[in-house]
Structure formats: structure tokens, C-alpha cells
Write a protein that holds these residues in place. Structure first.
Motif, PDB file in Angstrom:
ATOM      1  N   GLU A  72       0.835  -1.213   0.000  1.00  0.00           N
ATOM      2  CA  GLU A  72       0.000   0.000   0.000  1.00  0.00           C
ATOM      3  C   GLU A  72       0.867   1.259   0.000  1.00  0.00           C
ATOM      4  OE1 GLU A  72      -3.287   0.489  -0.585  1.00  0.00           O
ATOM      5  OE2 GLU A  72      -3.081  -1.655  -1.020  1.00  0.00           O
ATOM      6  N   LYS A  82       2.248   1.864  -3.401  1.00  0.00           N
ATOM      7  CA  LYS A  82       1.239   2.451  -4.295  1.00  0.00           C
ATOM      8  C   LYS A  82       1.126   3.956  -4.064  1.00  0.00           C
ATOM      9  CE  LYS A  82      -1.633  -1.689  -4.723  1.00  0.00           C
ATOM     10  NZ  LYS A  82      -2.827  -2.358  -4.166  1.00  0.00           N
ATOM     11  N   GLN A  83       1.175   4.362  -2.801  1.00  0.00           N
ATOM     12  CA  GLN A  83       1.007   5.780  -2.463  1.00  0.00           C
ATOM     13  C   GLN A  83       2.239   6.621  -2.785  1.00  0.00           C
ATOM     14  OE1 GLN A  83       0.103   5.643   1.712  1.00  0.00           O
ATOM     15  NE2 GLN A  83      -1.815   4.544   1.393  1.00  0.00           N
TER      16      GLN A  83
END
Length: 193
Positions: free
Chosen positions: A107, A110-111
Motif C-alpha cells: 500500500e 502504491k502511495q
């Protein structure tokens, strides 16, 4: 052969000395290695680093070469299998945290484009050069490790207290905590991007 002057914490154990001489404090910018150290550091929580180091190859084998994409998809069956593996530290909470952390790691990627970009932003992209005379005087936590730990917890990571995170920062060269008398202090300093 001339005896090298090393940080006091590693002296007298071949494995420890090799780790100290070749890896500890070397700036790491690739996500795969950062993840490996993050996992090993979380398993170390409450134990000595040498315990983890001695089991590192077993961990590598048990956890698919620290492939966070595979680990993020571990089934309950795989978790139970790991809990039976005597080659690793069979702590139920830490094994489960590894799966959770792999998912959180993805995650963050992705950010931020990469986990490396995210984590190194806490030190403005370059290692902090400390001037430690005796490793026993080194800090176990800092303001930055407190902040990073808090942020990782907010992102869903487990076993990432400030002490674990500071150890991770030391291992991956975000800080140079080699004793100033250690032959690696200036070598590591010269590796700065």
C-alpha cells in the motif's frame, strides 16, 4: 594480518563481524532489501540480533526469499506451516504481523511510488551521520524513529515500535551509528548518495 577496529557490539563472533563489515549501516534504497530488514527487525523485537542473524537463511527459505508480494497473499494454511517451522522464530503474532506488514508495504508503495522513497523521506533522503564513540552510548530511539514508528502504525504495520524502527534505520544506513573509531564509519559515510 592487522586486526580491524570494529564496533564493540559485533566483536568475537564471525557471523556478527561479517554482517557488521558488509551490511550494517550501508545505505539501502531498494525495496526488496528494505523489506527483508524490516521483517528481520520485527522478529528481533525482544530478542538479540544475533539470534535472528543465525536464523536468517531459514527465514529466507520459509518466507519465499522475503518476497512481500507472495507473503501478502499467504493463506491460513501457510501461516500454520510457518508456525511449525523450527528454523525460524515461531511467534504467532510476529508471523501474522509479517503478512500484515507485507500488505501495508505494498500500500505504501502504491502511495509513494516506492517504499524506499517513503522511508528515506524521514531523513531527507540521506543518511544521518552520527559521531558515536561507544556503541553503548548510542540511542535506542530518536525523534525521527518515534515519528516514523507512529506513521507506520497508522498505516497498519505491526511490531514497528520506535526501538525496532531505529534498529532498522541503523541496519539500512539511514543513520551511520558505527563508532567513530570503527574502520566502517568513514567507509559507510563515503557511500552516501
Amino acid at each position: 594480518m592487522e586486526k580491524l577496529n570494529r564496533c564493540g557490539w559485533c566483536e568475537g563472533d564471525e557471523l556478527y563481524e561479517a554482517y557488521h563489515d558488509n551490511e550494517w549501516g550501508v545505505p539501502v534504497y531498494d525495496d526488496d532489501t528494505i523489506f527483508e530488514f524490516l521483517i528481520l527487525e520485527t522478529f528481533q523485537a525482544g530478542l538479540s540480533w544475533i539470534t535472528v542473524l543465525r536464523k536468517r537463511e531459514n527465514f529466507r527459505e520459509a518466507f519465499d526469499n522475503f518476497d512481500y508480494k507472495k507473503i501478502a497473499n499467504y493463506s491460513e494454511e501457510k501461516i500454520q506451516e510457518l508456525l511449525q517451522d523450527s528454523g525460524i522464530i515461531r511467534n504467532k503474532l510476529k508471523v501474522r504481523a509479517t503478512v500484515t506488514n507485507a500488505r501495508a508495504f505494498i500500500e505504501v508503495q502504491k502511495q509513494h511510488g516506492s517504499f524506499s522513497k517513503y522511508i528515506w523521506s524521514f531523513v531527507d533522503g540521506k543518511p544521518i551521520q552520527n559521531k558515536i564513540e561507544n556503541y553503548k552510548e548510542a540511542s535506542a530511539t530518536t525523534e525521527i524513529s518515534n515519528k516514523l514508528s507512529k506513521d507506520l502504525k497508522k498505516k497498519g504495520f505491526k511490531f514497528v515500535g520506535s526501538t525496532v524502527i531505529y534498529a532498522h534505520m541503523q541496519a539500512t544506513g539511514m543513520v551511520n551509528d558505527h563508532e567513530i573509531s570503527c574502520f566502517r564509519h568513514s567507509e559507510v559515510k563515503d557511500l552516501e548518495k
